[in-house]
Design a protein around this motif. Structure first.
Motif, PDB file in Angstrom:
ATOM      1  N   TYR A   1       7.542  -0.300  -3.256  1.00 57.34           N
ATOM      2  CA  TYR A   1       6.080  -0.342  -3.189  1.00 57.34           C
ATOM      3  C   TYR A   1       5.562  -1.121  -4.385  1.00 57.34           C
ATOM      4  O   TYR A   1       6.059  -0.970  -5.501  1.00 57.34           O
ATOM      5  N   GLN A   2       4.539  -1.947  -4.142  1.00 54.54           N
ATOM      6  CA  GLN A   2       3.966  -2.752  -5.218  1.00 54.54           C
ATOM      7  C   GLN A   2       2.932  -1.991  -6.029  1.00 54.54           C
ATOM      8  O   GLN A   2       2.670  -2.318  -7.180  1.00 54.54           O
ATOM      9  N   SER A   3       2.317  -0.970  -5.433  1.00 59.35           N
ATOM     10  CA  SER A   3       1.291  -0.187  -6.125  1.00 59.35           C
ATOM     11  C   SER A   3       1.867   1.162  -6.520  1.00 59.35           C
ATOM     12  O   SER A   3       2.653   1.753  -5.782  1.00 59.35           O
ATOM     13  N   ARG A   4       1.452   1.672  -7.690  1.00 64.55           N
ATOM     14  CA  ARG A   4       1.941   2.975  -8.130  1.00 64.55           C
ATOM     15  C   ARG A   4       0.807   3.981  -8.278  1.00 64.55           C
ATOM     16  O   ARG A   4       0.930   4.969  -8.996  1.00 64.55           O
ATOM     17  N   THR A   5      -0.310   3.781  -7.600  1.00 60.75           N
ATOM     18  CA  THR A   5      -1.416   4.718  -7.719  1.00 60.75           C
ATOM     19  C   THR A   5      -1.130   5.966  -6.892  1.00 60.75           C
ATOM     20  O   THR A   5      -0.591   5.896  -5.794  1.00 60.75           O
ATOM     21  N   ALA A   6      -1.512   7.117  -7.433  1.00 66.75           N
ATOM     22  CA  ALA A   6      -1.359   8.368  -6.699  1.00 66.75           C
ATOM     23  C   ALA A   6      -2.379   8.426  -5.573  1.00 66.75           C
ATOM     24  O   ALA A   6      -3.496   7.924  -5.692  1.00 66.75           O
ATOM     25  N   SER A   7      -1.985   9.017  -4.464  1.00 64.55           N
ATOM     26  CA  SER A   7      -2.852   9.080  -3.289  1.00 64.55           C
ATOM     27  C   SER A   7      -3.117  10.529  -2.927  1.00 64.55           C
ATOM     28  O   SER A   7      -2.248  11.388  -3.062  1.00 64.55           O
ATOM     29  N   ALA A   8      -4.343  10.795  -2.468  1.00 65.56           N
ATOM     30  CA  ALA A   8      -4.664  12.146  -2.007  1.00 65.56           C
ATOM     31  C   ALA A   8      -3.882  12.494  -0.747  1.00 65.56           C
ATOM     32  O   ALA A   8      -3.671  13.663  -0.438  1.00 65.56           O
ATOM     33  N   THR A   9      -3.468  11.488  -0.010  1.00 63.82           N
ATOM     34  CA  THR A   9      -2.641  11.690   1.177  1.00 63.82           C
ATOM     35  C   THR A   9      -1.326  10.961   0.951  1.00 63.82           C
ATOM     36  O   THR A   9      -1.134   9.823   1.382  1.00 63.82           O
ATOM     37  N   PRO A  10      -0.401  11.608   0.249  1.00 64.77           N
ATOM     38  CA  PRO A  10       0.809  10.912  -0.180  1.00 64.77           C
ATOM     39  C   PRO A  10       1.834  10.789   0.944  1.00 64.77           C
ATOM     40  O   PRO A  10       2.834  11.500   0.982  1.00 64.77           O
ATOM     41  N   LEU A  11       1.588   9.900   1.883  1.00 67.83           N
ATOM     42  CA  LEU A  11       2.540   9.731   2.974  1.00 67.83           C
ATOM     43  C   LEU A  11       3.883   9.270   2.408  1.00 67.83           C
ATOM     44  O   LEU A  11       3.937   8.386   1.554  1.00 67.83           O
ATOM     45  N   PRO A  12       4.964   9.861   2.869  1.00 69.44           N
ATOM     46  CA  PRO A  12       6.274   9.508   2.326  1.00 69.44           C
ATOM     47  C   PRO A  12       6.743   8.143   2.789  1.00 69.44           C
ATOM     48  O   PRO A  12       6.360   7.662   3.862  1.00 69.44           O
ATOM     49  N   ALA A  13       7.581   7.517   1.974  1.00 67.66           N
ATOM     50  CA  ALA A  13       8.159   6.234   2.377  1.00 67.66           C
ATOM     51  C   ALA A  13       8.918   6.377   3.686  1.00 67.66           C
ATOM     52  O   ALA A  13       8.823   5.533   4.586  1.00 67.66           O
ATOM     53  N   ILE A  14       9.685   7.465   3.809  1.00 68.86           N
ATOM     54  CA  ILE A  14      10.350   7.790   5.070  1.00 68.86           C
ATOM     55  C   ILE A  14       9.788   9.114   5.551  1.00 68.86           C
ATOM     56  O   ILE A  14       9.995  10.157   4.930  1.00 68.86           O
ATOM     57  N   SER A  15       9.049   9.061   6.635  1.00 65.24           N
ATOM     58  CA  SER A  15       8.436  10.255   7.199  1.00 65.24           C
ATOM     59  C   SER A  15       9.347  10.832   8.278  1.00 65.24           C
ATOM     60  O   SER A  15       9.899  10.101   9.101  1.00 65.24           O
TER      61      SER A  15
ATOM     62  N   ASP B   1       0.846  -1.190   0.000  1.00 57.45           N
ATOM     63  CA  ASP B   1       0.000   0.000   0.000  1.00 57.45           C
ATOM     64  C   ASP B   1       0.885   1.244   0.000  1.00 57.45           C
ATOM     65  O   ASP B   1       1.519   1.561   0.999  1.00 57.45           O
ATOM     66  N   ASN B   2       0.908   1.970  -1.120  1.00 61.08           N
ATOM     67  CA  ASN B   2       1.809   3.111  -1.179  1.00 61.08           C
ATOM     68  C   ASN B   2       1.211   4.385  -0.597  1.00 61.08           C
ATOM     69  O   ASN B   2       1.766   5.469  -0.759  1.00 61.08           O
ATOM     70  N   SER B   3       0.083   4.265   0.105  1.00 65.94           N
ATOM     71  CA  SER B   3      -0.443   5.417   0.838  1.00 65.94           C
ATOM     72  C   SER B   3       0.109   5.458   2.263  1.00 65.94           C
ATOM     73  O   SER B   3      -0.219   6.362   3.034  1.00 65.94           O
ATOM     74  N   LYS B   4       0.950   4.481   2.626  1.00 64.99           N
ATOM     75  CA  LYS B   4       1.487   4.409   3.984  1.00 64.99           C
ATOM     76  C   LYS B   4       3.005   4.533   3.971  1.00 64.99           C
ATOM     77  O   LYS B   4       3.667   4.196   2.995  1.00 64.99           O
ATOM     78  N   SER B   5       3.539   5.014   5.081  1.00 69.62           N
ATOM     79  CA  SER B   5       4.983   5.118   5.228  1.00 69.62           C
ATOM     80  C   SER B   5       5.580   3.768   5.607  1.00 69.62           C
ATOM     81  O   SER B   5       4.936   2.950   6.259  1.00 69.62           O
ATOM     82  N   ILE B   6       6.827   3.540   5.200  1.00 72.17           N
ATOM     83  CA  ILE B   6       7.555   2.352   5.649  1.00 72.17           C
ATOM     84  C   ILE B   6       8.309   2.668   6.938  1.00 72.17           C
ATOM     85  O   ILE B   6       8.321   1.874   7.870  1.00 72.17           O
ATOM     86  N   PHE B   7       8.911   3.838   7.011  1.00 80.65           N
ATOM     87  CA  PHE B   7       9.541   4.306   8.251  1.00 80.65           C
ATOM     88  C   PHE B   7       8.840   5.584   8.695  1.00 80.65           C
ATOM     89  O   PHE B   7       8.660   6.508   7.893  1.00 80.65           O
ATOM     90  N   LYS B   8       8.477   5.643   9.968  1.00 83.02           N
ATOM     91  CA  LYS B   8       7.883   6.864  10.502  1.00 83.02           C
ATOM     92  C   LYS B   8       8.269   7.016  11.968  1.00 83.02           C
ATOM     93  O   LYS B   8       8.482   6.021  12.674  1.00 83.02           O
ATOM     94  N   PRO B   9       8.363   8.263  12.456  1.00 79.83           N
ATOM     95  CA  PRO B   9       8.722   8.455  13.860  1.00 79.83           C
ATOM     96  C   PRO B   9       7.560   8.138  14.783  1.00 79.83           C
ATOM     97  O   PRO B   9       6.399   8.114  14.366  1.00 79.83           O
ATOM     98  N   SER B  10       7.885   7.905  16.028  1.00 79.38           N
ATOM     99  CA  SER B  10       6.844   7.668  17.022  1.00 79.38           C
ATOM    100  C   SER B  10       6.021   8.935  17.208  1.00 79.38           C
ATOM    101  O   SER B  10       6.394  10.014  16.758  1.00 79.38           O
ATOM    102  N   ALA B  11       4.902   8.792  17.885  1.00 83.77           N
ATOM    103  CA  ALA B  11       4.033   9.937  18.152  1.00 83.77           C
ATOM    104  C   ALA B  11       4.507  10.738  19.363  1.00 83.77           C
ATOM    105  O   ALA B  11       3.829  11.676  19.789  1.00 83.77           O
TER     106      ALA B  11
END
Length: 203
Positions: free
Chosen positions: A46-60, A20-30
């Motif tokens: 990422y296996q999907s290449r669809t554009a997302s309205a909320t484009p969370l980065p692979a590394i946030s 799911d390319n709408s989610k980050s692979i690495f992200k900091p804690s809250a």
């Protein structure tokens, strides 16, 4: 993968695959503060290449009401993400003392890198980017923007390369610092001709 303060994540060349390319692979804690983190030697696919309205980065680098600092990202390849590395626009979202070196972002759908942070106060200070590549498809079908930098004091860029994209390449707004070498090669503006350039500076 959630990273916390005082973590060193060493991939030794391993590959993570996310469906799911709408989610980050690495992200900091809250947590309010996250600091002294190293992310080295990974390939992120990422296996999907669809554009997302909320484009969370692979590394946030952060989220609302958090501050990240002393984050080092070295020798990382990111394939088919919505956005490669980013700090998205959010209230009280800041990142300071960020270092990126030898980062490759292939075929992003939205941005190679986006650094926006808090809409009012800006992103943060002291970003050192040395060796960052954003490369699109051979058929120029990718309309991602290579980089958006907003509200950064002390932005130091050396060797930023853009290839095979069909949109604005780099956008700088309300930043100060130093830009060394930028390479824009084999790109096309298409619908952006006469309205936007490869490099856009404001304020």
């Amino acid at each position: 993968i959630v990273y916390y303060s005082n973590m060193s994540l060493e991939g030794n060349g391993c590959t993570f695959i996310m469906s799911d390319n709408s989610k980050s692979i690495f992200k900091p804690s809250a947590a309010t503060f996250t600091s002294r983190v190293n992310i080295y030697n990974f390939t992120l696919n990422y296996q999907s290449r669809t554009a997302s309205a909320t484009p969370l980065p692979a590394i946030s680098l952060g989220q609302a009401n958090t501050t990240s600092y002393f984050i080092n990202i070295h020798n990382v390849t990111i394939n088919d993400a919505n956005t490669g590395i980013g700090l998205l626009s959010a209230a009280s979202s800041f990142a300071f003392y960020i270092t990126m070196e030898n980062v490759f972002v292939y075929r992003p759908k939205n941005y190679g890198i986006i650094l926006q942070g808090d809409p009012t106060a800006g992103t943060g200070t002291n970003y050192n980017i040395n060796g960052f590549w954003v490369i699109g498809n051979d058929d120029f079908s990718d309309t991602a923007e290579a980089g958006l930098f907003n509200g950064i004091t002390g932005l130091y860029i050396n060797n930023f390369s853009v290839e095979k994209l069909s949109a604005r390449s780099l956008i700088f707004a309300t930043c100060d610092g130093f830009i060394g070498n930028i390479y824009i090669e084999n790109c096309r503006l298409f619908s952006y001709v006469n309205t936007r350039g490869f490099l856009t500076f404001s304020n």
